[in-house]
Scaffold this active site. Sequence first.
Site, mmCIF file in Angstrom:
data_model
loop_
_atom_site.group_PDB
_atom_site.id
_atom_site.type_symbol
_atom_site.label_atom_id
_atom_site.label_comp_id
_atom_site.label_asym_id
_atom_site.label_seq_id
_atom_site.Cartn_x
_atom_site.Cartn_y
_atom_site.Cartn_z
ATOM 1 N N GLY A 72 25.159 49.440 -38.230
ATOM 2 C CA GLY A 72 24.735 48.732 -37.534
ATOM 3 C C GLY A 72 25.413 49.023 -35.787
ATOM 4 O O GLY A 72 25.000 49.033 -34.696
ATOM 5 N N ASN A 154 30.864 37.060 -36.718
ATOM 6 C CA ASN A 154 31.145 37.989 -38.496
ATOM 7 C C ASN A 154 32.622 36.643 -38.382
ATOM 8 O O ASN A 154 32.502 37.934 -39.317
ATOM 9 C CB ASN A 154 31.197 39.449 -37.501
ATOM 10 C CG ASN A 154 32.046 39.645 -37.045
ATOM 11 O OD1 ASN A 154 32.197 39.656 -35.697
ATOM 12 N ND2 ASN A 154 32.826 40.271 -36.845
ATOM 13 N N GLN A 182 24.802 39.949 -39.089
ATOM 14 C CA GLN A 182 24.938 39.401 -40.625
ATOM 15 C C GLN A 182 24.443 38.282 -41.021
ATOM 16 O O GLN A 182 24.440 37.556 -42.204
ATOM 17 C CB GLN A 182 26.586 38.022 -40.073
ATOM 18 C CG GLN A 182 27.881 38.600 -39.573
ATOM 19 C CD GLN A 182 28.603 39.360 -40.650
ATOM 20 O OE1 GLN A 182 27.802 38.508 -42.091
ATOM 21 N NE2 GLN A 182 29.197 40.173 -41.035
ATOM 22 N N ALA A 203 22.308 47.569 -43.924
ATOM 23 C CA ALA A 203 21.909 47.643 -45.249
ATOM 24 C C ALA A 203 22.941 47.386 -45.898
ATOM 25 O O ALA A 203 23.002 46.437 -46.702
ATOM 26 C CB ALA A 203 21.337 49.081 -45.517
ATOM 27 N N HIS A 204 24.592 47.757 -45.879
ATOM 28 C CA HIS A 204 25.297 47.494 -46.323
ATOM 29 C C HIS A 204 25.859 45.497 -46.102
ATOM 30 O O HIS A 204 26.939 45.031 -47.024
ATOM 31 C CB HIS A 204 26.899 47.625 -46.628
ATOM 32 C CG HIS A 204 27.754 47.815 -44.931
ATOM 33 N ND1 HIS A 204 29.114 47.455 -45.076
ATOM 34 C CD2 HIS A 204 27.528 48.429 -43.642
ATOM 35 C CE1 HIS A 204 29.142 46.947 -43.554
ATOM 36 N NE2 HIS A 204 27.918 48.088 -43.210
ATOM 37 N N CYS A 333 36.721 45.884 -38.724
ATOM 38 C CA CYS A 333 36.304 46.897 -38.258
ATOM 39 C C CYS A 333 37.346 47.424 -37.716
ATOM 40 O O CYS A 333 38.052 47.763 -36.592
ATOM 41 C CB CYS A 333 35.795 46.853 -36.949
ATOM 42 S SG CYS A 333 33.631 47.178 -37.528
#
Length: 389
Positions: A72, A154, A182, A203-204, A333
Amino acid sequence: MERAYLDNAATTPVRNEVIKVMINTLKYSFGNPSSVQHSYGREARSIIEESRIRVAKNIKASPDEIIFTSGGTEANNLVLKSSISDLGVRHILTSKLEHPSVLQTVLYLSYKYKVCVNFIKIQEKGMLNLNHMEEILKKNDAKKTLVSLMYANNEIGNLLEIEKVIFLCKKYNTYFHSDTIQFIGNFPINMEKLSLDFATASAHKFYGPKGIGFVFIRNNILKKIKPFLIGGLQEYGIRSGTENTHGIAGLSEAFQLCCCNFLRHIKKIQNLKLYCISELKKIIPNIIFNGLSSDIDKSIPSILNFLYPTKKDHLLYFHLDLMGVSVSKGSSCHSDVKKESHVIKSITNRYLLNKMMPIRISFGIFNEKKDIDLLIRALYKINKQKNFS
């Protein structure tokens, strides 16, 4: 020890079916997808293009509108930087509630290219003031503009009033990028009906592997985008470098599995969230939920964010972990536990933040009620120890 993983907004567990697909790809389809002179390369190329078709079909897009990325953050960077360098954008309109991969990139572009940046005013509970958005667009209508707003926040789970934003973007002829990291993979999305110019995914966040994602770029815009990474012709020449074949295969499998079970998964997670809200209210009188996270209709089911009444105890999250409960204070992050979330700071007054600690609970398809029960017992025990210390 009994454990409960409630940090799915940071990353989700990888499905067994996805692991199996990735292992088989690593083992049997190891060819370089650009080596189409032989069957090993052609097989790898076939996996990538079939995955692209699969992803595109599930979001009602064209396969050539899907560019695979490392995740992302790269996808957001690609959109923002390409908008400046290739589309002539000189004005970016966003909010201070965005992910760091948007906010920090926007500030960098503002500094390096003298791009004008405006932030939409934030109302109560983290809602964006769309009247203010229109005022800014009207004032800057001579400049080519990119609007960049995330679909689902998020940290507090707020859902963007996306149809209203799209209406304004069309009215003032601006590009619209939505960080849908998200959202995509957890909710159905239809690019034929939703007039987004750019959307990003990872993907995660939907039970796939880390290090792989994609960006949707509307076909008429994609033709204008020049190479983001230089040194090859991969990904339509936009992103050079040997493709992550097993990661792409894993993303495709994870995405397909989610898209086949949206209704069941959404219902399950909504029920978990409602149960968690009910149980939290029992042990924390007058609990304060951050943003709209406790509003089922205006937030995504997977995120619940609240203020826990305790002094600045930055070990709170570690105490919970020692009791078997994994939660977070916000975006993963920000690895510094002592650093306050920019989102929570933007919507909460300083007095409350001095007395309370934010906790973000994020549910996934593998969670059950027993995980919430473990969380509630752990919070109750911490609260009891605090009162008797």
